[in-house]
Write a protein that holds these residues in place. Structure first.
Motif, PDB file in Angstrom:
ATOM      1  N   GLY A 159       0.553  -0.568   0.201  1.00 50.87           N
ATOM      2  CA  GLY A 159      -0.051  -0.443   0.062  1.00 50.87           C
ATOM      3  C   GLY A 159       0.430   1.344  -0.407  1.00 50.87           C
ATOM      4  N   GLN A 160       1.596   0.848   0.819  1.00 57.06           N
ATOM      5  CA  GLN A 160       2.824   2.546   0.448  1.00 57.06           C
ATOM      6  C   GLN A 160       3.606   2.829  -0.566  1.00 57.06           C
ATOM      7  N   PHE A 161       3.802   1.895  -1.427  1.00 52.67           N
ATOM      8  CA  PHE A 161       4.683   1.843  -2.499  1.00 52.67           C
ATOM      9  C   PHE A 161       3.117   1.828  -3.782  1.00 52.67           C
ATOM     10  N   GLY A 162       2.290   1.873  -3.323  1.00 56.04           N
ATOM     11  CA  GLY A 162       1.054   1.493  -4.804  1.00 56.04           C
ATOM     12  C   GLY A 162       1.084   0.014  -5.907  1.00 56.04           C
ATOM     13  N   ALA A 163       1.666  -0.484  -5.034  1.00 56.28           N
ATOM     14  CA  ALA A 163       1.875  -2.130  -5.223  1.00 56.28           C
ATOM     15  C   ALA A 163       0.210  -2.736  -5.092  1.00 56.28           C
ATOM     16  N   GLU A 164       0.045  -3.528  -5.650  1.00 57.45           N
ATOM     17  CA  GLU A 164      -1.103  -4.631  -5.576  1.00 57.45           C
ATOM     18  C   GLU A 164      -0.681  -6.128  -5.473  1.00 57.45           C
ATOM     19  N   PHE A 165      -1.421  -6.387  -4.147  1.00 56.42           N
ATOM     20  CA  PHE A 165      -1.393  -7.262  -2.840  1.00 56.42           C
ATOM     21  C   PHE A 165      -1.953  -8.794  -3.214  1.00 56.42           C
ATOM     22  N   LEU A 166      -1.463  -9.275  -2.692  1.00 53.21           N
ATOM     23  CA  LEU A 166      -2.423 -10.965  -2.217  1.00 53.21           C
ATOM     24  C   LEU A 166      -1.257 -11.459  -1.976  1.00 53.21           C
ATOM     25  N   ASP A 167      -2.468 -12.412  -0.510  1.00 61.20           N
ATOM     26  CA  ASP A 167      -1.744 -13.457   0.076  1.00 61.20           C
ATOM     27  C   ASP A 167      -1.920 -14.696  -0.061  1.00 61.20           C
ATOM     28  N   ALA A 168      -0.847 -15.030  -0.687  1.00 61.87           N
ATOM     29  CA  ALA A 168      -0.971 -16.474  -1.174  1.00 61.87           C
ATOM     30  C   ALA A 168      -1.715 -17.565  -0.291  1.00 61.87           C
ATOM     31  N   GLY A 169      -1.865 -17.442   1.042  1.00 58.61           N
ATOM     32  CA  GLY A 169      -2.273 -17.923   2.425  1.00 58.61           C
ATOM     33  C   GLY A 169      -3.360 -18.097   1.951  1.00 58.61           C
ATOM     34  N   GLU A 170      -4.728 -17.503   1.843  1.00 54.16           N
ATOM     35  CA  GLU A 170      -5.601 -17.308   1.682  1.00 54.16           C
ATOM     36  C   GLU A 170      -6.325 -18.536   0.154  1.00 54.16           C
ATOM     37  N   PHE A 171      -5.357 -18.788  -0.746  1.00 48.86           N
ATOM     38  CA  PHE A 171      -5.282 -19.044  -2.030  1.00 48.86           C
ATOM     39  C   PHE A 171      -4.963 -21.008  -1.658  1.00 48.86           C
ATOM     40  N   ALA A 172      -3.891 -20.823  -1.457  1.00 46.05           N
ATOM     41  CA  ALA A 172      -3.543 -22.082  -1.235  1.00 46.05           C
ATOM     42  C   ALA A 172      -2.546 -22.142   0.251  1.00 46.05           C
ATOM     43  N   GLN A 173      -2.281 -23.483   0.655  1.00 44.64           N
ATOM     44  CA  GLN A 173      -1.454 -24.324   1.805  1.00 44.64           C
ATOM     45  C   GLN A 173      -0.530 -25.107   1.028  1.00 44.64           C
ATOM     46  N   PRO A 174       0.738 -25.158   1.913  1.00 51.05           N
ATOM     47  CA  PRO A 174       1.649 -26.381   1.857  1.00 51.05           C
ATOM     48  C   PRO A 174       1.262 -27.268   1.767  1.00 51.05           C
ATOM     49  N   SER A 175       1.936 -28.497   0.530  1.00 48.17           N
ATOM     50  CA  SER A 175       1.502 -29.494   1.025  1.00 48.17           C
ATOM     51  C   SER A 175       1.539 -30.170   2.472  1.00 48.17           C
ATOM     52  N   ALA A 176       0.863 -31.074   3.215  1.00 48.15           N
ATOM     53  CA  ALA A 176       1.622 -31.997   4.442  1.00 48.15           C
ATOM     54  C   ALA A 176       2.686 -32.815   4.334  1.00 48.15           C
ATOM     55  N   ILE A 177       3.183 -32.673   3.201  1.00 47.94           N
ATOM     56  CA  ILE A 177       3.879 -34.250   3.320  1.00 47.94           C
ATOM     57  C   ILE A 177       4.895 -33.036   3.266  1.00 47.94           C
ATOM     58  N   ASP A 178       5.753 -31.606   3.820  1.00 50.91           N
ATOM     59  CA  ASP A 178       6.436 -31.361   4.202  1.00 50.91           C
ATOM     60  C   ASP A 178       5.715 -29.435   5.091  1.00 50.91           C
ATOM     61  N   GLY A 179       5.106 -29.722   4.657  1.00 51.94           N
ATOM     62  CA  GLY A 179       5.037 -28.355   5.426  1.00 51.94           C
ATOM     63  C   GLY A 179       4.986 -26.910   4.531  1.00 51.94           C
ATOM     64  N   VAL A 180       6.042 -27.056   3.849  1.00 47.91           N
ATOM     65  CA  VAL A 180       6.075 -25.723   3.415  1.00 47.91           C
ATOM     66  C   VAL A 180       5.917 -25.321   1.668  1.00 47.91           C
ATOM     67  N   HIS A 181       6.264 -26.581   1.031  1.00 45.59           N
ATOM     68  CA  HIS A 181       6.090 -26.492  -0.391  1.00 45.59           C
ATOM     69  C   HIS A 181       4.648 -26.368  -1.043  1.00 45.59           C
ATOM     70  N   LEU A 182       4.276 -26.121  -2.451  1.00 46.26           N
ATOM     71  CA  LEU A 182       3.135 -26.714  -2.741  1.00 46.26           C
ATOM     72  C   LEU A 182       2.716 -27.340  -3.154  1.00 46.26           C
ATOM     73  N   ASP A 183       1.733 -28.317  -3.374  1.00 48.10           N
ATOM     74  CA  ASP A 183       2.161 -29.016  -4.300  1.00 48.10           C
ATOM     75  C   ASP A 183       1.220 -28.804  -5.594  1.00 48.10           C
ATOM     76  N   ALA A 184       0.967 -30.080  -6.715  1.00 50.15           N
ATOM     77  CA  ALA A 184       0.226 -29.597  -7.772  1.00 50.15           C
ATOM     78  C   ALA A 184      -1.203 -28.666  -7.725  1.00 50.15           C
ATOM     79  N   GLU A 185      -1.881 -29.220  -6.713  1.00 47.73           N
ATOM     80  CA  GLU A 185      -2.982 -28.289  -5.939  1.00 47.73           C
ATOM     81  C   GLU A 185      -2.827 -27.449  -6.088  1.00 47.73           C
ATOM     82  N   GLY A 186      -1.842 -27.131  -5.353  1.00 47.33           N
ATOM     83  CA  GLY A 186      -1.474 -25.916  -4.439  1.00 47.33           C
ATOM     84  C   GLY A 186      -1.696 -24.480  -5.373  1.00 47.33           C
ATOM     85  N   HIS A 187      -0.408 -24.927  -6.477  1.00 52.65           N
ATOM     86  CA  HIS A 187       0.100 -24.240  -7.203  1.00 52.65           C
ATOM     87  C   HIS A 187      -1.197 -24.137  -8.843  1.00 52.65           C
ATOM     88  N   ARG A 188      -1.795 -24.893  -8.875  1.00 50.11           N
ATOM     89  CA  ARG A 188      -3.182 -24.862  -9.647  1.00 50.11           C
ATOM     90  C   ARG A 188      -3.710 -23.761  -9.097  1.00 50.11           C
TER      91      ARG A 188
END
Length: 221
Positions: A161-190
């Motif tokens: 907001g301070q720099f006039g940029a758009e913002f998106l919270d990726a966590g609202e739409f995708a969560q990491p895989s339960a395998i490692d809790g960090v990386h997106l699986d194929a569904e997360g990427h979609r």
């Protein structure tokens, strides 16, 4: 043709949880973005495993995002839009608070806002994305990093907001895989791609409208 630079870490590179291999371009969210944009734009995928906002030795493997960004921008110029999603790897440093990590992101946004790599030597448009938080059930493994990961989104939103940029919270739409809790699986990427695509289309349409207005104003009467 417009150009979009996706600048991030392993979840931009396409790290497959459990194998460490790279998802195919058709699976990775930047690749899906390219498919949606078609011939109207080219999407540059600049993801790197281990990349941070501004930490690390830039003279070795370029995991220091801030140090690597300007040469990257210049090599792809002109760049119409930069999408940046970093911060997950900064969480691995226990001494860093969420605010420290956000300060690193702000340095990156400041660099983007002051670098004339866009059309007509203007700064590029920006989309700041907070990375998906680490999974709660892995708190025993990752400790306080899990809680800190959930503090990034509001801090990044403020910076955008301070720099006039758009913002998106990726966590609202995708969560990491339960395998490692960090990386997106194929569904997360979609899921992440489906959230990013309309935002990018809106930004590029705005740029097209601005260019059309400039062209109209420059025409002799």
């Amino acid at each position: 043709m417009r150009s979009v630079l996706c600048f991030g870490a392993s979840n931009t590179w396409g790290y497959e949880p459990g194998t460490g291999r790279r998802f195919s371009r058709s699976v990775r969210w930047p690749g899906r973005l390219q498919q949606a944009l078609g011939d109207s734009a080219i999407v540059y995928e600049e993801g790197l495993n281990g990349r941070t906002t501004n930490r690390g030795d830039a003279n070795r493997v370029p995991t220091n995002g801030y140090a690597y960004l300007k040469p990257c921008l210049l090599s792809h110029a002109p760049v119409d839009l930069v999408i940046v999603m970093l911060g997950t790897n900064d969480l691995a440093q226990p001494r860093l608070t969420a605010q420290d990590i956000a300060d690193g992101m702000q340095e990156i946004v400041e660099l983007l806002a002051s670098t004339a790599v866009g059309q007509n030597w203007q700064p590029p448009a920006m989309l700041v994305m907070s990375p998906p938080p680490l999974l709660e059930h892995l708190a025993e493994l990752y400790g306080p990093a899990v809680a800190r990961s959930r503090e990034l989104a509001p801090l990044y939103r403020y910076i955008a907001g301070q720099f006039g940029a758009e913002f998106l919270d990726a966590g609202e739409f995708a969560q990491p895989s339960a395998i490692d809790g960090v990386h997106l699986d194929a569904e997360g990427h979609r899921a992440l791609a489906e959230a990013v695509i309309p935002v990018v289309q809106r930004i590029l349409a705005r740029l097209d409208a601005a260019d059309a207005a400039i062209g109209s104003a420059e025409k002799p009467e």
